[in-house]
Design a protein around this motif. Structure first.
Motif, PDB file in Angstrom:
ATOM      1  N   LEU A  43      -8.391   9.115 -29.239  1.00  0.00           N
ATOM      2  CA  LEU A  43      -9.471   9.945 -28.705  1.00  0.00           C
ATOM      3  C   LEU A  43      -9.015  11.384 -28.523  1.00  0.00           C
ATOM      4  CD1 LEU A  43     -11.297   7.929 -25.879  1.00  0.00           C
ATOM      5  CD2 LEU A  43     -12.138   8.504 -28.155  1.00  0.00           C
ATOM      6  N   ILE A  44      -7.837  11.554 -27.943  1.00  0.00           N
ATOM      7  CA  ILE A  44      -7.333  12.900 -27.691  1.00  0.00           C
ATOM      8  C   ILE A  44      -7.218  13.698 -28.985  1.00  0.00           C
ATOM      9  CG2 ILE A  44      -5.289  14.186 -26.921  1.00  0.00           C
ATOM     10  CD1 ILE A  44      -4.920  11.917 -24.804  1.00  0.00           C
ATOM     11  N   GLY A  45      -6.772  13.045 -30.050  1.00  0.00           N
ATOM     12  CA  GLY A  45      -6.622  13.728 -31.327  1.00  0.00           C
ATOM     13  C   GLY A  45      -7.920  13.926 -32.081  1.00  0.00           C
ATOM     14  N   SER A  46      -8.986  13.262 -31.636  1.00  0.00           N
ATOM     15  CA  SER A  46     -10.249  13.298 -32.374  1.00  0.00           C
ATOM     16  C   SER A  46     -11.325  14.144 -31.710  1.00  0.00           C
ATOM     17  CB  SER A  46     -10.797  11.868 -32.542  1.00  0.00           C
ATOM     18  OG  SER A  46      -9.867  11.032 -33.200  1.00  0.00           O
ATOM     19  N   LEU A  47     -11.151  14.461 -30.429  1.00  0.00           N
ATOM     20  CA  LEU A  47     -12.198  15.148 -29.674  1.00  0.00           C
ATOM     21  C   LEU A  47     -11.921  16.645 -29.561  1.00  0.00           C
ATOM     22  CD1 LEU A  47     -12.622  12.586 -26.758  1.00  0.00           C
ATOM     23  CD2 LEU A  47     -14.335  13.096 -28.520  1.00  0.00           C
ATOM     24  N   ARG A  48     -12.993  17.382 -29.352  1.00  0.00           N
ATOM     25  CA  ARG A  48     -12.872  18.829 -29.131  1.00  0.00           C
ATOM     26  C   ARG A  48     -12.292  19.089 -27.747  1.00  0.00           C
ATOM     27  NH1 ARG A  48     -16.656  20.223 -25.471  1.00  0.00           N
ATOM     28  NH2 ARG A  48     -18.479  18.851 -25.245  1.00  0.00           N
ATOM     29  N   GLU A  49     -11.771  20.275 -27.576  1.00  0.00           N
ATOM     30  CA  GLU A  49     -11.233  20.666 -26.272  1.00  0.00           C
ATOM     31  C   GLU A  49     -12.342  20.618 -25.211  1.00  0.00           C
ATOM     32  OE1 GLU A  49      -8.963  24.523 -24.224  1.00  0.00           O
ATOM     33  OE2 GLU A  49      -9.365  24.460 -26.388  1.00  0.00           O
ATOM     34  N   GLY A  50     -12.024  20.051 -24.059  1.00  0.00           N
ATOM     35  CA  GLY A  50     -12.981  19.997 -22.966  1.00  0.00           C
ATOM     36  C   GLY A  50     -14.078  18.971 -23.124  1.00  0.00           C
ATOM     37  N   ALA A  51     -13.914  18.027 -24.042  1.00  0.00           N
ATOM     38  CA  ALA A  51     -14.944  17.013 -24.278  1.00  0.00           C
ATOM     39  C   ALA A  51     -15.187  16.188 -23.019  1.00  0.00           C
ATOM     40  CB  ALA A  51     -14.530  16.101 -25.432  1.00  0.00           C
ATOM     41  N   ARG A  52     -16.392  15.621 -22.946  1.00  0.00           N
ATOM     42  CA  ARG A  52     -16.791  14.800 -21.796  1.00  0.00           C
ATOM     43  C   ARG A  52     -16.621  13.331 -22.168  1.00  0.00           C
ATOM     44  NH1 ARG A  52     -21.947  13.372 -18.842  1.00  0.00           N
ATOM     45  NH2 ARG A  52     -21.372  13.627 -16.643  1.00  0.00           N
ATOM     46  N   VAL A  53     -15.841  12.593 -21.359  1.00  0.00           N
ATOM     47  CA  VAL A  53     -15.474  11.214 -21.686  1.00  0.00           C
ATOM     48  C   VAL A  53     -15.767  10.305 -20.499  1.00  0.00           C
ATOM     49  CG1 VAL A  53     -13.652   9.694 -22.512  1.00  0.00           C
ATOM     50  CG2 VAL A  53     -13.624  12.117 -23.150  1.00  0.00           C
ATOM     51  N   LEU A  54     -16.334   9.134 -20.791  1.00  0.00           N
ATOM     52  CA  LEU A  54     -16.629   8.126 -19.775  1.00  0.00           C
ATOM     53  C   LEU A  54     -15.665   6.958 -19.924  1.00  0.00           C
ATOM     54  CD1 LEU A  54     -18.474   6.910 -17.548  1.00  0.00           C
ATOM     55  CD2 LEU A  54     -19.914   6.017 -19.399  1.00  0.00           C
ATOM     56  N   ASP A  55     -15.007   6.602 -18.822  1.00  0.00           N
ATOM     57  CA  ASP A  55     -14.115   5.443 -18.784  1.00  0.00           C
ATOM     58  C   ASP A  55     -14.848   4.319 -18.059  1.00  0.00           C
ATOM     59  OD1 ASP A  55     -12.026   3.672 -18.748  1.00  0.00           O
ATOM     60  OD2 ASP A  55     -10.717   4.880 -17.459  1.00  0.00           O
ATOM     61  N   LEU A  56     -15.398   3.383 -18.824  1.00  0.00           N
ATOM     62  CA  LEU A  56     -16.175   2.269 -18.273  1.00  0.00           C
ATOM     63  C   LEU A  56     -15.251   1.129 -17.860  1.00  0.00           C
ATOM     64  CD1 LEU A  56     -19.262   1.918 -20.655  1.00  0.00           C
ATOM     65  CD2 LEU A  56     -19.323   2.426 -18.200  1.00  0.00           C
ATOM     66  N   GLY A  57     -15.380   0.677 -16.625  1.00  0.00           N
ATOM     67  CA  GLY A  57     -14.442  -0.320 -16.134  1.00  0.00           C
ATOM     68  C   GLY A  57     -13.077   0.311 -15.972  1.00  0.00           C
ATOM     69  N   ALA A 114      -7.956   7.033 -17.589  1.00  0.00           N
ATOM     70  CA  ALA A 114      -8.577   8.209 -16.972  1.00  0.00           C
ATOM     71  C   ALA A 114      -7.542   9.306 -16.765  1.00  0.00           C
ATOM     72  CB  ALA A 114      -9.245   7.830 -15.655  1.00  0.00           C
ATOM     73  N   ARG A 115      -6.347   8.918 -16.311  1.00  0.00           N
ATOM     74  CA  ARG A 115      -5.286   9.916 -16.114  1.00  0.00           C
ATOM     75  C   ARG A 115      -4.876  10.549 -17.431  1.00  0.00           C
ATOM     76  NH1 ARG A 115      -0.060   7.819 -13.118  1.00  0.00           N
ATOM     77  NH2 ARG A 115      -1.309   8.253 -11.244  1.00  0.00           N
ATOM     78  N   GLN A 116      -4.701   9.731 -18.460  1.00  0.00           N
ATOM     79  CA  GLN A 116      -4.301  10.230 -19.779  1.00  0.00           C
ATOM     80  C   GLN A 116      -5.309  11.243 -20.313  1.00  0.00           C
ATOM     81  OE1 GLN A 116      -4.374   7.118 -22.701  1.00  0.00           O
ATOM     82  NE2 GLN A 116      -3.278   8.287 -24.258  1.00  0.00           N
ATOM     83  N   LEU A 117      -6.595  10.933 -20.193  1.00  0.00           N
ATOM     84  CA  LEU A 117      -7.637  11.808 -20.723  1.00  0.00           C
ATOM     85  C   LEU A 117      -7.808  13.059 -19.865  1.00  0.00           C
ATOM     86  CD1 LEU A 117     -10.220   9.039 -21.674  1.00  0.00           C
ATOM     87  CD2 LEU A 117      -8.690  10.284 -23.223  1.00  0.00           C
ATOM     88  N   ALA A 118      -7.687  12.911 -18.546  1.00  0.00           N
ATOM     89  CA  ALA A 118      -7.781  14.076 -17.669  1.00  0.00           C
ATOM     90  C   ALA A 118      -6.610  15.021 -17.910  1.00  0.00           C
ATOM     91  CB  ALA A 118      -7.820  13.632 -16.209  1.00  0.00           C
ATOM     92  N   ASP A 119      -5.420  14.466 -18.097  1.00  0.00           N
ATOM     93  CA  ASP A 119      -4.249  15.298 -18.370  1.00  0.00           C
ATOM     94  C   ASP A 119      -4.390  16.053 -19.695  1.00  0.00           C
ATOM     95  OD1 ASP A 119      -3.069  14.498 -16.025  1.00  0.00           O
ATOM     96  OD2 ASP A 119      -1.667  13.078 -16.956  1.00  0.00           O
ATOM     97  N   ALA A 120      -5.198  15.503 -20.611  1.00  0.00           N
ATOM     98  CA  ALA A 120      -5.430  16.161 -21.902  1.00  0.00           C
ATOM     99  C   ALA A 120      -6.474  17.269 -21.810  1.00  0.00           C
ATOM    100  CB  ALA A 120      -5.855  15.135 -22.945  1.00  0.00           C
ATOM    101  N   GLY A 121      -7.055  17.462 -20.631  1.00  0.00           N
ATOM    102  CA  GLY A 121      -8.000  18.547 -20.428  1.00  0.00           C
ATOM    103  C   GLY A 121      -9.454  18.181 -20.606  1.00  0.00           C
ATOM    104  N   PHE A 122      -9.763  16.880 -20.711  1.00  0.00           N
ATOM    105  CA  PHE A 122     -11.152  16.464 -20.868  1.00  0.00           C
ATOM    106  C   PHE A 122     -11.845  16.363 -19.510  1.00  0.00           C
ATOM    107  CE2 PHE A 122      -9.345  14.103 -24.704  1.00  0.00           C
ATOM    108  CZ  PHE A 122      -9.665  15.146 -25.571  1.00  0.00           C
ATOM    109  N   GLU A 123     -13.165  16.431 -19.534  1.00  0.00           N
ATOM    110  CA  GLU A 123     -13.969  16.160 -18.347  1.00  0.00           C
ATOM    111  C   GLU A 123     -14.150  14.651 -18.290  1.00  0.00           C
ATOM    112  OE1 GLU A 123     -18.505  16.696 -16.629  1.00  0.00           O
ATOM    113  OE2 GLU A 123     -17.851  17.943 -18.311  1.00  0.00           O
ATOM    114  N   VAL A 124     -13.510  14.011 -17.334  1.00  0.00           N
ATOM    115  CA  VAL A 124     -13.460  12.555 -17.288  1.00  0.00           C
ATOM    116  C   VAL A 124     -14.323  12.030 -16.146  1.00  0.00           C
ATOM    117  CG1 VAL A 124     -11.985  10.525 -17.027  1.00  0.00           C
ATOM    118  CG2 VAL A 124     -11.160  12.527 -18.297  1.00  0.00           C
TER     119      VAL A 124
END
Length: 226
Positions: free
Chosen positions: A48-62, A70-80
């Protein structure tokens, strides 16, 4: 064609999930202790990190405790945004990943016309959360995920390969109910919900506890078909 107007269908199959929520409230921190190595989950997060634009909005279901996804994606700069049925898991996640926003809710709450609306997302992650549903609900849950995604949005998920439906198992001193598919059947359900599988990996996983047997974990990286 994907029918997004399936609220009535949800009402007919929706099960009481009080027991599931109570089990994960009780498990709390012990979940991460029982499953300390999550290579497949981290690898799918890297995709996901390599495929999404900077600042992308991501939902972690469950989202569970928020670790690692959630930590991995937030650390990558996404809106989680994270969501979980368990109040205790949401509490833990909020502490572990302060850079994300977490909600206690049921995936069914997010269906088209449902009681909650979190907006649209560039990607959705659902690691081992759909397997907590009976099979009758899983196609509807997948259509809800599709509804939550922007056109061309990404979806990563994991399931345990098993031919079971709403099957009660002991889990870390509690009882939960799980469902699964054989790989070919899982592929069919994913395709029928309007997703293209871009990448697939499998891992044989042995948890660090004795009451949870080894399992075959399947990770799928998908794209919403439009």
């Amino acid at each position: 064609m994907i029918n997004s107007n399936h609220g009535a269908d949800y009402e007919s199959v929706l099960r009481d999930r009080k027991g599931q929520a109570e089990a994960f409230d009780a498990i709390g921190d012990r979940y991460d202790e029982a499953f300390p190595h999550k290579e497949g989950q981290v690898t799918a997060g890297d995709w996901l990190i390599g495929s999404l634009r900077e600042g992308a909005r991501v939902l972690d279901l469950g989202c569970g405790t928020g670790v690692p996804t959630a930590r991995q994606l937030a650390d990558a700069g996404f809106e989680v945004v994270g969501a979980d049925l368990s109040a205790r898991m949401v509490e833990l996640a909020s502490g572990y990943v302060p850079g994300a926003t977490f909600h206690q809710l049921d995936l069914a709450d997010l269906r088209p016309g449902g009681p909650r609306d979190l907006g649209r997302f560039d990607a959705v992650a659902a690691f081992f959360s759909l397997l907590m549903l009976p099979r009758a609900e899983i196609p509807l849950a997948l259509r809800t995920v599709r509804h939550l995604l922007v056109p061309g949005g990404l979806f990563v998920l994991s399931m345990v390969e098993a031919d079971v439906d709403d099957f009660a198992i002991p889990f870390l001193g509690n009882t939960i109910r799980v469902s699964g598919y054989l790989k070919e059947d899982l592929h069919k359900v994913i395709a029928e919900a309007g997703f293209e599988i871009v990448k697939e990996t499998s891992y044989t996983y042995a948890p660090a506890v004795t009451d949870v047997p080894p399992e075959e974990q399947v990770f799928l990286c998908c794209r919403r078909c439009d």
